[in-house]
Every structure is written in structure tokens, then in C-alpha cells.
Design a protein around this motif. Sequence first.
Motif, mmCIF file in Angstrom:
data_model
loop_
_atom_site.group_PDB
_atom_site.id
_atom_site.type_symbol
_atom_site.label_atom_id
_atom_site.label_comp_id
_atom_site.label_asym_id
_atom_site.label_seq_id
_atom_site.Cartn_x
_atom_site.Cartn_y
_atom_site.Cartn_z
ATOM 1 N N TYR A 183 6.253 10.126 1.176
ATOM 2 C CA TYR A 183 5.490 9.028 0.593
ATOM 3 C C TYR A 183 5.923 7.730 1.263
ATOM 4 N N LEU A 184 4.943 7.078 1.862
ATOM 5 C CA LEU A 184 5.205 5.875 2.646
ATOM 6 C C LEU A 184 4.663 4.649 1.945
ATOM 7 N N CYS A 185 5.447 3.603 1.980
ATOM 8 C CA CYS A 185 5.032 2.307 1.463
ATOM 9 C C CYS A 185 4.845 1.373 2.645
ATOM 10 N N ALA A 186 3.819 0.547 2.590
ATOM 11 C CA ALA A 186 3.561 -0.420 3.665
ATOM 12 C C ALA A 186 3.261 -1.781 3.046
ATOM 13 N N SER A 187 3.699 -2.836 3.703
ATOM 14 C CA SER A 187 3.387 -4.171 3.208
ATOM 15 C C SER A 187 2.711 -4.995 4.293
ATOM 16 N N GLY A 208 -10.135 -5.131 -0.849
ATOM 17 C CA GLY A 208 -8.922 -4.997 -0.053
ATOM 18 C C GLY A 208 -9.181 -4.296 1.253
ATOM 19 N N ASN A 209 -8.164 -3.632 1.766
ATOM 20 C CA ASN A 209 -8.340 -2.876 2.999
ATOM 21 C C ASN A 209 -7.365 -1.699 3.012
ATOM 22 N N LYS A 210 -7.675 -0.702 3.832
ATOM 23 C CA LYS A 210 -6.806 0.455 3.936
ATOM 24 C C LYS A 210 -6.779 0.908 5.395
ATOM 25 N N GLN A 250 -2.310 9.649 4.310
ATOM 26 C CA GLN A 250 -3.539 9.442 3.550
ATOM 27 C C GLN A 250 -3.322 8.301 2.567
ATOM 28 N N PHE A 251 -4.299 7.407 2.478
ATOM 29 C CA PHE A 251 -4.222 6.236 1.613
ATOM 30 C C PHE A 251 -4.275 6.634 0.145
ATOM 31 N N ILE A 252 -3.318 6.078 -0.650
ATOM 32 C CA ILE A 252 -3.315 6.352 -2.090
ATOM 33 C C ILE A 252 -3.756 5.104 -2.859
ATOM 34 N N PHE A 253 -3.025 3.987 -2.669
ATOM 35 C CA PHE A 253 -3.300 2.755 -3.406
ATOM 36 C C PHE A 253 -3.022 1.540 -2.526
ATOM 37 N N GLN A 254 -3.695 0.428 -2.872
ATOM 38 C CA GLN A 254 -3.292 -0.882 -2.395
ATOM 39 C C GLN A 254 -3.192 -1.824 -3.592
ATOM 40 N N TYR A 255 -2.104 -2.593 -3.628
ATOM 41 C CA TYR A 255 -1.912 -3.615 -4.643
ATOM 42 C C TYR A 255 -1.728 -4.968 -3.974
ATOM 43 N N SER A 262 0.843 -1.190 0.000
ATOM 44 C CA SER A 262 0.000 0.000 0.000
ATOM 45 C C SER A 262 0.879 1.241 0.000
ATOM 46 N N TRP A 263 0.375 2.315 -0.594
ATOM 47 C CA TRP A 263 1.070 3.596 -0.622
ATOM 48 C C TRP A 263 0.249 4.642 0.113
#
Lengths: 113, 115
Positions: A89-93, B100-102, A44-49, A33-34
Motif C-alpha cells: 500500500y503506497l501513499c503519495a503526496s 481531483g486527480n489520480k 491501483q488508485f484507491i483514494f485522494q484526499y 493519495s493511496w
Amino acid sequence: DAGVTQSPTHLIKTRGQHVTLRCSPISGHKSVSWYQQVLGQGPQFIFQYYEKEERGRGNFPDRFSARQFPNYSSELNVNALLLGDSALYLCASSPGLSNQPQHFGDGTRLSIL
Amino acid sequence: AQSVTQLDSHVSVSEGTPVLLRCNYSSSYSPSLFWYVQHPNKGLQLLLKYTSAATLVKGINGFEAEFKKSETSFHLTKPSAHMSDAAEYFCVVSTTFAAGNKLTFGGGTRVLVKP
């Protein structure tokens, strides 16, 4: 074990340019997720892949795009940069798509001049 | 839509005294809640998580949080503050959607620890 790694750590661009940010998730994590964190605010949430497919998108313009590769690493692309895109810009897994904790990298600090 | 409100933007404590960071959430069902900490120029580190197993959740570095459904609160506490606790703290709710989830973050509470 290596955590989430992001590159570059810092980047300076000018308005109108394009930028690509990179993220490598924790080994075995399939979801990336970004998030955008403007100074003084929460992320703030941008994307999830997940499995190379976009699974969610936040309230960001089409100038923002991303993709995920077969090795689960990910890129975030931003076109036509604006001054307001200056942020961390933060990336999370995470392992999957359930409500498991997400593990964050140290981020890429993007400054737009 | 789920949301999180952190009631204090700044908290100042003396070293060795208790810390209380307040968080209220809005959720239409049983939420998954987290507290993350962010030190300057760093990413976010998970302190603890609530996923309905127990209302009192213990985390790392002596922090704990209590989930109170009747008050829709998830306050974070530590009995004795240490200088290394100076950082920004975020209360977070996980939202599951169709594919998905956020994570939805509160505005953050900046903690200052005085010697």
C-alpha cells in the motif's frame, strides 16, 4: 527535507481482521493519495484526499476507507480483511490537485494469512 | 477513460548498451505523462514528467522520453545502461476529474542489466 513517510513498513494480519495504515506527506503538501500494488502489477488508485475532504475514489469496496487530518497526514483503514488484500500500500503526496507529480513513500507491505 | 500500455513486460540489456522502454497512452485530451522507477521493496521515484512544454523531456540519471502525439507514445530511453538501472519502470498518465486527480499506471517493465 523529509519525504513521504509511511508506517508500519510491514504488517501481518489474518482474514476478517481490521488494519490501519498511516502516512505523513511532504511538508507543505496538502493532497494525499493511496494506491494498492498487488505483486507483479502496477499500483491501483484507491483514494485522494485534499484539505481533509475525499476528492476521488477508485474501484474498491466499502471495506476500504480513509481520512485526512488537519496536519494533512492520512490513515487508510481496511475492514474484514481478505486474502486478496495482500499487497503493498503506497501513499503519495502532492502540493495540490493539479497534474503535478505525486511523491511516493516506501509503502506498507500487508500480508493476510 | 485514460489508459496506459507498456509494450514489454521484461527488457534485458547489457551494461553500457542503450535502453528503450515503450509506452502507449490513450487520452481524450493533452495528457500529463510521467515515468516512475521502483527498486525492489521500495516506493516509486519520479524519473521525468511531460506537461506539454517540450516533446523531448530529460529526467534524472540520464533518462529521457519523447512525447509523440501522432503515435500516442511516450517511450523512455537511456544511451548507456548501468547496473543500478535494474528495476521496474512504470509509465503513468495523470487523470483530472471533477474534484481531483489520480495516476493511472501501466503494467510495468522490469529491466534486467547484464554485466
